[in-house]
Each structure stands twice: as C-alpha cells, then as structure tokens.
Scaffold this active site. Structure first.
Site, PDB file in Angstrom:
ATOM      1  N   GLU A 163       0.833  -1.208   0.000  1.00 13.51           N
ATOM      2  CA  GLU A 163       0.000   0.000   0.000  1.00 13.51           C
ATOM      3  C   GLU A 163       0.871   1.264   0.000  1.00 13.51           C
ATOM      4  OE1 GLU A 163      -2.604   1.505  -0.352  1.00 13.51           O
ATOM      5  OE2 GLU A 163      -4.365   0.273   0.026  1.00 13.51           O
ATOM      6  N   ARG A 217      -6.976   1.754  12.947  1.00 15.84           N
ATOM      7  CA  ARG A 217      -5.601   2.018  12.515  1.00 15.84           C
ATOM      8  C   ARG A 217      -5.621   3.044  11.389  1.00 15.84           C
ATOM      9  NH1 ARG A 217      -4.491  -0.080   7.547  1.00 15.84           N
ATOM     10  NH2 ARG A 217      -5.519  -2.003   6.882  1.00 15.84           N
ATOM     11  N   ASP A 226     -10.011   1.191  -3.796  1.00 18.83           N
ATOM     12  CA  ASP A 226      -8.978   1.299  -2.770  1.00 18.83           C
ATOM     13  C   ASP A 226      -8.353   2.693  -2.871  1.00 18.83           C
ATOM     14  OD1 ASP A 226      -6.793   0.690  -0.953  1.00 18.83           O
ATOM     15  OD2 ASP A 226      -7.124  -1.425  -1.395  1.00 18.83           O
TER      16      ASP A 226
END
Length: 297
Positions: A26, A107, A204
């Site tokens: 990522e 998170r 995403d």
C-alpha cells in the site's frame, strides 16, 4: 538487469517492477529528491524503498502496521503506523502525534499531502466491521477531525490539481466522494462523485494526475479504474493480479506509474494462479502525475 526488476512493456500494460509478495502492499509515493519509490506492507509491518535505477529493494521493520509513508523536505519520512504519526530518520521511528487513542481497534490507512502542506489522513476499523473510520487534517502541530460521516474503511484522500477538490473513498460502499476545499483548508459537503461498476471489486487508494483524472486501485477488481473530473468512468488498466491497492506517478517526468498489490484474502489456489500477487508493478502513461508535495512542519 538487476535481480527482481523487469522493464516496462507497452504503455498502460503493467509489468512487474519488483518481486516481493507483500501481504498488503500500500501507500506508494514518489520521492523526487531521491529518485525512489516508498511504500509499505501493512500486514507485513514493513517500510519499503525501491530504487528503479538499480532494481534494489530496501526494507525496514515498522513498529506497528504502517498505513502510509510521506517524504519530508529534510530527508526524513512521515509514517502513519497503527494509531500514530511517526517521524522516521536514522533508522528510528519517533511518535509525534497519536490519532484516535480512544479507538484501539482502529488504525491509520491512507494519506496525502494537500498543496498547502497539510497532511490529510484516514482511519479504519482494523477488523473491517465497524463504521469507526474517519478523516483528519494534520498541519504538523494539530490534528483535527473532518467530515463526512464515519466509514468502515476509508481510503484516500486525493486532491485535484489545484487543491480545491478532495476525493474520499468509502471502500465497502464502493463509492468515491468529492468535496470542495475552502480557503482555510477544510472540506465542504461531500457528494457522490462516482460508484465503482458492478463486478469490479472494491475501490482502494485514489490518485489524481495533472489532467484531473482520478485513478483508483481495485481490490478484487484486477486493475485500476479511471474517472474523468466529472465522475465519468473512463475504463480501467487491467492487471494479472486481483488485488491492486494504489498507484503513484514517478520517474523524472512523472509518467511512470507504480502500483502496489496484495496477497491478502487470496486462497492457496488463487495464489498459485497469481504468482505475482503482492508484487510492485509499473506501466507508462502519457499524462504525467502531480509533483508530490512535502508535508508542513
């Protein structure tokens, strides 16, 4: 050719840039000063540096799940790891600001630098179940909460070339929102910008090029979707792996795209059929990306 590196093929045709098999690759970001790409493996607790010239990959253990990394003007890095913003310098992580200490199940997940130097970041429920994720604006000293309503998994943000529009991704709802950014650096009311077409997985990480096109990684969608500034779906770049998480524009003229991918959630049979799942990919484009800015402070 350096080990682990492969050359690009035709434009818009992804090729493997570096083999690493990340569990959840990522947050790719181009470092203009050093001519390298930084990215993370969230579930592997790794911070990666890829040098396209040599094909070398250097990796560092992160103190917790790292969601994103941003180069700083002084050569250090800003890293969002689990529930805090860290400074990484001299191979050491130093916590500089805790985020949502009252939500231990959350998170940090994604971030971007606004043209004014502020860092906009998102959080998510690490179990991917509760709508507890939100967006924040960090100016180097303070971190303030932003709209819209909480989400299970936030992705982005990304900004239009002039910084006057922000794009926010609600992954599980499969939508991309947009909101105007006012002169004080705060978002206005969010509205639906685009919805990922059926059968194309989940949106995403987003990224915007210099022409205003919005690029969004497709987790489970085998590619990267492209949307015009008015939200019109322009098509997608197809990949040989299912989980494409985010792209970054790099290289001297910002026309080399790098894309992170993930092995997370794939069965043994799917992994066998996708030997490059979790690898770093690259392809060429004609319209360059936006020059990455440095965070303030």
């Amino acid at each position: 050719m350096p080990a682990g590196a492969e050359t690009m093929t035709a434009p818009m045709t992804p090729a493997v840039a570096c083999r690493l098999g990340a569990t959840l690759g990522e947050g790719p970001v181009w470092d203009t000063a050093r001519g390298c790409l930084w990215f993370v493996d969230i579930k592997g607790h790794k911070l990666h540096r890829f040098d396209p010239a040599s094909g070398a990959l250097d990796s560092t253990d992160a103190p917790a799940e790292p969601g994103w990394v941003l180069p700083l003007a002084d050569g250090a890095l800003l890293v969002g790891a689990k529930a805090g913003i860290h400074r990484f310098a001299d191979y050491a992580f130093t916590l500089i600001h805790a985020v949502e200490p009252d939500l231990p199940g959350n998170r940090l997940n994604d971030a971007a630098v606004h043209p004014d130097g502020s860092v906009w970041l998102g959080t998510m429920d690490n179990a991917e179940e509760a709508p507890s994720g939100g967006y924040y604006r960090f100016d180097g000293d303070t971190c303030i909460a932003l709209s819209p309503e909480p989400m299970v998994i936030t992705n982005g943000p990304a900004f239009s070339p002039d910084g006057r529009m922000v794009y926010l991704v609600d992954t599980l709802e499969r939508t991309i929102l947009s909101a105007p950014v006012d002169a004080d650096g705060h978002p206005g009311e969010a509205r639906l910008f685009a919805r990922v077409p059926d059968g194309m997985g989940y949106p995403d990480g987003p990224m915007v090029d210099s022409g205003g096109t919005v690029w969004v990684g497709l987790f489970g969608g085998w590619g990267v979707a492209r949307f015009a500034p008015d939200g019109t779906f322009l098509g997608r770049v197809e990949f040989p792996v299912a989980n494409v998480t985010k792209i970054a524009f790099g290289g001297p003229d910002l026309t080399t795209v790098y894309a992170t991918t993930a092995r997370k959630g794939l069965s043994d049979a799917e992994l066998a059929a996708q030997p490059h799942a979790g690898d770093l990919f690259t392809f060429a484009v004609e319209v360059p990306g936006l020059k990455p800015g440095y965070p303030a402070g």
